[in-house]
Scaffold this motif. Structure first.
Motif, PDB file in Angstrom:
ATOM      1  N   LEU A   5       1.003  -1.206  -0.103  1.00 54.78           N
ATOM      2  CA  LEU A   5      -0.056  -0.127   0.030  1.00 54.78           C
ATOM      3  C   LEU A   5       0.870   1.430   0.023  1.00 54.78           C
ATOM      4  O   LEU A   5       0.540   2.221  -0.623  1.00 54.78           O
ATOM      5  N   VAL A   6       1.693   1.319   0.843  1.00 59.53           N
ATOM      6  CA  VAL A   6       2.772   2.601   0.845  1.00 59.53           C
ATOM      7  C   VAL A   6       3.615   2.663  -0.426  1.00 59.53           C
ATOM      8  O   VAL A   6       3.745   3.746  -0.726  1.00 59.53           O
ATOM      9  N   GLY A   7       3.870   1.427  -0.937  1.00 59.67           N
ATOM     10  CA  GLY A   7       4.622   1.596  -2.182  1.00 59.67           C
ATOM     11  C   GLY A   7       3.727   2.366  -3.501  1.00 59.67           C
ATOM     12  O   GLY A   7       4.239   3.133  -4.148  1.00 59.67           O
ATOM     13  N   VAL A   8       2.602   1.858  -3.603  1.00 57.03           N
ATOM     14  CA  VAL A   8       1.613   2.176  -4.441  1.00 57.03           C
ATOM     15  C   VAL A   8       1.091   3.861  -4.060  1.00 57.03           C
ATOM     16  O   VAL A   8       1.277   4.866  -5.109  1.00 57.03           O
ATOM     17  N   LEU A   9       0.966   4.061  -2.786  1.00 53.55           N
ATOM     18  CA  LEU A   9       0.482   5.624  -2.490  1.00 53.55           C
ATOM     19  C   LEU A   9       1.825   6.479  -2.889  1.00 53.55           C
ATOM     20  O   LEU A   9       1.345   7.790  -2.879  1.00 53.55           O
ATOM     21  N   GLY A  10       3.043   5.966  -2.620  1.00 57.97           N
ATOM     22  CA  GLY A  10       4.154   6.951  -3.069  1.00 57.97           C
ATOM     23  C   GLY A  10       3.871   7.436  -4.577  1.00 57.97           C
ATOM     24  O   GLY A  10       4.745   8.311  -4.755  1.00 57.97           O
ATOM     25  N   PHE A  11       3.280   6.624  -5.301  1.00 55.91           N
ATOM     26  CA  PHE A  11       2.983   7.319  -6.759  1.00 55.91           C
ATOM     27  C   PHE A  11       1.748   7.805  -7.002  1.00 55.91           C
ATOM     28  O   PHE A  11       1.243   8.028  -8.162  1.00 55.91           O
ATOM     29  N   ILE A  12       1.009   8.231  -6.188  1.00 55.57           N
ATOM     30  CA  ILE A  12      -0.087   8.896  -6.225  1.00 55.57           C
ATOM     31  C   ILE A  12      -0.097  10.273  -5.796  1.00 55.57           C
ATOM     32  O   ILE A  12       0.194  10.831  -4.508  1.00 55.57           O
ATOM     33  N   PRO A  13      -0.269  11.397  -6.830  1.00 56.83           N
ATOM     34  CA  PRO A  13      -0.143  12.745  -6.521  1.00 56.83           C
ATOM     35  C   PRO A  13      -1.331  12.875  -5.397  1.00 56.83           C
ATOM     36  O   PRO A  13      -2.289  12.474  -5.608  1.00 56.83           O
ATOM     37  N   GLY A  14      -0.797  13.931  -4.614  1.00 55.43           N
ATOM     38  CA  GLY A  14      -1.928  14.424  -3.521  1.00 55.43           C
ATOM     39  C   GLY A  14      -1.768  13.634  -2.324  1.00 55.43           C
ATOM     40  O   GLY A  14      -1.448  14.418  -1.206  1.00 55.43           O
ATOM     41  N   VAL A  15      -1.701  12.334  -2.484  1.00 53.80           N
ATOM     42  CA  VAL A  15      -1.306  11.501  -1.102  1.00 53.80           C
ATOM     43  C   VAL A  15       0.400  11.623  -0.966  1.00 53.80           C
ATOM     44  O   VAL A  15       0.674  11.669   0.227  1.00 53.80           O
ATOM     45  N   THR A  16       1.126  12.014  -2.030  1.00 53.13           N
ATOM     46  CA  THR A  16       2.503  12.207  -2.138  1.00 53.13           C
ATOM     47  C   THR A  16       2.553  13.852  -2.441  1.00 53.13           C
ATOM     48  O   THR A  16       1.994  13.831  -3.588  1.00 53.13           O
ATOM     49  N   THR A  17       2.838  14.482  -1.697  1.00 52.98           N
ATOM     50  CA  THR A  17       2.931  15.968  -2.035  1.00 52.98           C
ATOM     51  C   THR A  17       4.331  16.430  -2.720  1.00 52.98           C
ATOM     52  O   THR A  17       5.319  15.569  -2.435  1.00 52.98           O
ATOM     53  N   HIS A  18       4.335  17.362  -3.571  1.00 51.99           N
ATOM     54  CA  HIS A  18       5.449  17.760  -4.234  1.00 51.99           C
ATOM     55  C   HIS A  18       5.394  16.597  -5.271  1.00 51.99           C
ATOM     56  O   HIS A  18       7.079  16.391  -5.360  1.00 51.99           O
ATOM     57  N   ASP A  53       5.423  16.449  -8.375  1.00 50.86           N
ATOM     58  CA  ASP A  53       6.378  16.834  -9.398  1.00 50.86           C
ATOM     59  C   ASP A  53       7.653  16.946  -9.189  1.00 50.86           C
ATOM     60  O   ASP A  53       8.536  17.150 -10.090  1.00 50.86           O
ATOM     61  N   GLN A  54       8.143  16.682  -8.037  1.00 50.73           N
ATOM     62  CA  GLN A  54       9.601  16.925  -7.369  1.00 50.73           C
ATOM     63  C   GLN A  54      10.089  15.222  -7.288  1.00 50.73           C
ATOM     64  O   GLN A  54      11.136  15.248  -6.855  1.00 50.73           O
ATOM     65  N   LEU A  55       9.239  14.239  -7.556  1.00 46.32           N
ATOM     66  CA  LEU A  55       9.837  12.974  -7.369  1.00 46.32           C
ATOM     67  C   LEU A  55      10.851  12.716  -8.383  1.00 46.32           C
ATOM     68  O   LEU A  55      10.611  12.637  -9.576  1.00 46.32           O
ATOM     69  N   SER A  56      12.072  12.043  -7.892  1.00 46.26           N
ATOM     70  CA  SER A  56      13.038  11.686  -8.465  1.00 46.26           C
ATOM     71  C   SER A  56      13.209  10.164  -8.304  1.00 46.26           C
ATOM     72  O   SER A  56      12.694   9.735  -7.556  1.00 46.26           O
ATOM     73  N   PHE A  57      14.057   9.748  -9.378  1.00 48.81           N
ATOM     74  CA  PHE A  57      14.252   8.134  -9.363  1.00 48.81           C
ATOM     75  C   PHE A  57      15.031   7.721  -7.988  1.00 48.81           C
ATOM     76  O   PHE A  57      14.612   7.047  -7.176  1.00 48.81           O
ATOM     77  N   ALA A  58      15.984   8.709  -7.680  1.00 42.28           N
ATOM     78  CA  ALA A  58      16.679   8.495  -6.294  1.00 42.28           C
ATOM     79  C   ALA A  58      17.285   9.507  -5.637  1.00 42.28           C
ATOM     80  O   ALA A  58      17.483  10.506  -6.648  1.00 42.28           O
ATOM     81  N   GLY A  59      17.840   9.640  -4.489  1.00 41.29           N
ATOM     82  CA  GLY A  59      18.910  10.744  -4.328  1.00 41.29           C
ATOM     83  C   GLY A  59      17.791  11.774  -3.085  1.00 41.29           C
ATOM     84  O   GLY A  59      16.805  11.845  -3.160  1.00 41.29           O
ATOM     85  N   HIS A  60      18.761  12.456  -2.625  1.00 37.88           N
ATOM     86  CA  HIS A  60      18.285  13.523  -1.350  1.00 37.88           C
ATOM     87  C   HIS A  60      17.537  14.703  -2.096  1.00 37.88           C
ATOM     88  O   HIS A  60      16.865  15.231  -1.390  1.00 37.88           O
ATOM     89  N   LEU A 120      12.789   5.008  -6.541  1.00 42.09           N
ATOM     90  CA  LEU A 120      13.571   3.767  -6.151  1.00 42.09           C
ATOM     91  C   LEU A 120      12.820   3.487  -4.476  1.00 42.09           C
ATOM     92  O   LEU A 120      12.748   2.223  -4.152  1.00 42.09           O
ATOM     93  N   HIS A 121      12.615   4.315  -3.640  1.00 44.11           N
ATOM     94  CA  HIS A 121      12.219   4.186  -2.203  1.00 44.11           C
ATOM     95  C   HIS A 121      10.796   3.624  -2.433  1.00 44.11           C
ATOM     96  O   HIS A 121      10.602   2.368  -1.891  1.00 44.11           O
ATOM     97  N   ASN A 122      10.044   3.837  -3.436  1.00 43.89           N
ATOM     98  CA  ASN A 122       8.418   3.175  -3.633  1.00 43.89           C
ATOM     99  C   ASN A 122       8.694   1.790  -4.214  1.00 43.89           C
ATOM    100  O   ASN A 122       8.190   1.060  -3.693  1.00 43.89           O
ATOM    101  N   ILE A 123       9.665   1.645  -5.149  1.00 43.76           N
ATOM    102  CA  ILE A 123       9.989   0.181  -5.641  1.00 43.76           C
ATOM    103  C   ILE A 123      10.311  -0.431  -4.498  1.00 43.76           C
ATOM    104  O   ILE A 123       9.928  -1.784  -4.457  1.00 43.76           O
ATOM    105  N   VAL A 124      11.096  -0.264  -3.744  1.00 41.76           N
ATOM    106  CA  VAL A 124      11.688  -1.007  -2.484  1.00 41.76           C
ATOM    107  C   VAL A 124      10.511  -1.392  -1.597  1.00 41.76           C
ATOM    108  O   VAL A 124      10.473  -2.653  -1.330  1.00 41.76           O
TER     109      VAL A 124
END
Length: 158
Positions: A26-39, A41-48, A63-67
């Protein structure tokens, strides 16, 4: 006309592993949903530099969501047996304790923060680590006492 049905009863440790795995999925899927995940548009593949925040609190990246998704799939697969479920919970909890330590030791603004993690993630990793290990030990112990020591170890192991 009666048909025999075989129902497989899940042990407490298997139920616990399935529940934990479902939360990771559930957390992995939610990480890809705009609104549930704020910003989003600034989601990158990996990194700080990924500024996307799950629930506006936890740093995430692709990467975090895929993990999280892979961890959930691994948990579902491991929950097929009591032994696998217990191993998933205890070893997975140990992994999260290592991630907690990692998050404490690294500079969150450096390239070492490739996952990425922030302070909220660190606290969550501590709670997950301790909680998963406790679930594995406590529900695994309950299984052993219900079925007996030989049944919990498996055939030919003692």
């Amino acid at each position: 006309m009666s048909t025999a049905t075989h129902t497989r009863t899940r042990t407490p440790v298997q139920v616990a592993a399935l529940a934990v795995a479902a939360v990771f999925l559930l957390v992995g899927v939610l990480g890809f949903i705009p609104g549930v995940t704020t910003h989003y548009d600034q989601l990158s593949f990996a990194g700080h530099d990924s500024m996307a925040m799950l629930l506006g609190l936890f740093m995430v990246s692709v990467l975090h969501n895929i993990v999280h998704l892979l961890f959930g799939v691994a948990g579902i697969a491991a929950a097929g047996t009591a032994r696998g479920a217990k191993l998933f919970l205890i070893a997975g909890g140990a992994v999260y304790l290592v991630l907690w330590l990692y998050g404490l030791l690294i500079d969150h603004g450096s390239d070492a923060n490739f996952v990425p993690v922030n302070t909220a993630d660190n606290w969550l990793h501590l709670v997950l680590g301790v909680g998963m290990i406790a679930l594995g030990l406590l529900t695994g112990r309950a299984e052993r006492s219900v079925r007996g020591p030989q049944a919990a170890r498996g055939p030919g192991l003692g």
